[in-house]
Design a protein around this motif. Sequence first.
Motif, PDB file in Angstrom:
ATOM      1  N   ALA A  60       0.817  -1.223   0.000  1.00 54.31           N
ATOM      2  CA  ALA A  60       0.000   0.000   0.000  1.00 54.31           C
ATOM      3  C   ALA A  60       0.847   1.268   0.000  1.00 54.31           C
ATOM      4  N   ALA A  61       2.017   1.242   0.613  1.00 54.08           N
ATOM      5  CA  ALA A  61       2.864   2.442   0.646  1.00 54.08           C
ATOM      6  C   ALA A  61       3.408   2.765  -0.749  1.00 54.08           C
ATOM      7  N   VAL A  62       3.817   1.743  -1.480  1.00 51.77           N
ATOM      8  CA  VAL A  62       4.324   1.964  -2.839  1.00 51.77           C
ATOM      9  C   VAL A  62       3.173   2.388  -3.746  1.00 51.77           C
ATOM     10  N   ALA A  63       2.029   1.725  -3.615  1.00 52.25           N
ATOM     11  CA  ALA A  63       0.858   2.111  -4.414  1.00 52.25           C
ATOM     12  C   ALA A  63       0.472   3.556  -4.124  1.00 52.25           C
ATOM     13  N   LEU A  64       0.557   3.964  -2.861  1.00 52.07           N
ATOM     14  CA  LEU A  64       0.221   5.336  -2.477  1.00 52.07           C
ATOM     15  C   LEU A  64       1.087   6.352  -3.223  1.00 52.07           C
ATOM     16  N   PHE A 106      -4.436   4.676   2.153  1.00 42.58           N
ATOM     17  CA  PHE A 106      -4.309   5.202   3.516  1.00 42.58           C
ATOM     18  C   PHE A 106      -4.961   4.262   4.525  1.00 42.58           C
ATOM     19  N   ARG A 107      -6.134   3.724   4.177  1.00 38.48           N
ATOM     20  CA  ARG A 107      -6.827   2.786   5.064  1.00 38.48           C
ATOM     21  C   ARG A 107      -5.967   1.558   5.315  1.00 38.48           C
ATOM     22  N   ARG A 108      -5.401   0.999   4.267  1.00 46.46           N
ATOM     23  CA  ARG A 108      -4.567  -0.197   4.427  1.00 46.46           C
ATOM     24  C   ARG A 108      -3.329   0.091   5.259  1.00 46.46           C
ATOM     25  N   LEU A 109      -2.893   1.347   5.270  1.00 50.13           N
ATOM     26  CA  LEU A 109      -1.745   1.747   6.086  1.00 50.13           C
ATOM     27  C   LEU A 109      -2.152   2.131   7.505  1.00 50.13           C
ATOM     28  N   GLU A 155      -7.196  -4.769   6.039  1.00 48.73           N
ATOM     29  CA  GLU A 155      -7.101  -5.889   5.122  1.00 48.73           C
ATOM     30  C   GLU A 155      -7.340  -5.447   3.682  1.00 48.73           C
ATOM     31  N   ARG A 156      -6.665  -6.078   2.771  1.00 55.45           N
ATOM     32  CA  ARG A 156      -6.872  -5.786   1.344  1.00 55.45           C
ATOM     33  C   ARG A 156      -8.281  -6.215   0.961  1.00 55.45           C
ATOM     34  N   ARG A 157      -8.974  -5.377   0.211  1.00 59.32           N
ATOM     35  CA  ARG A 157     -10.313  -5.704  -0.273  1.00 59.32           C
ATOM     36  C   ARG A 157     -10.199  -6.754  -1.385  1.00 59.32           C
ATOM     37  N   GLY A 158     -11.076  -7.700  -1.359  1.00 58.85           N
ATOM     38  CA  GLY A 158     -11.086  -8.718  -2.401  1.00 58.85           C
ATOM     39  C   GLY A 158     -11.364  -8.144  -3.778  1.00 58.85           C
TER      40      GLY A 158
END
Length: 163
Positions: A60-64, A106-109, A155-158
């Motif tokens: 998630a940080a890289v995607a952000l 941000f949520r995943r982080l 958690e990552r959303r499906g």
Amino acid sequence: MAGSDPTMEAITAAVVRGRGGDVDGARSDLEALWSEIGVGGDPFHRCTLAHYLADLYDDAAVALVWDVRALDAADALGDERAQQHHASLQVAAFYPSLHLNLADNFRRLGSFDAAADHLARAEDRCTALPDDAYGEMIRSAVADVRRAVVARSTERRGSAPGP
């Protein structure tokens, strides 16, 4: 499409490659294109490339980082340039998805306040979305992320795009 755009053709080919299962190859192709385009290059190319590249990272940080780049490029993009690619494009319709992706990262982080802020921005801009399958997909994902923020889930959303 108004005319040939080799950069968009290369971005599309990389996206297809990633969706076909070669995520590493797609990332490599898109990162090489990013180096060619540069941070001051065509904002349509930067926005599109960064938006798709973010989806190729599970981290998630890289995607952000890539999603912030996509949003920054959208802020420099006008409808006239987007419509050179396809006459139907309106930059305002890019923002719900861009803010949704930032909210989800941000949520995943675990940064739920920042996630809620970007969700509010996405929700405010959903009126720019078409009443079609794409618009419904984005609206549904905004609602999914909203539920995850309320639940304080990281958690990552499906249903999330990605590898």
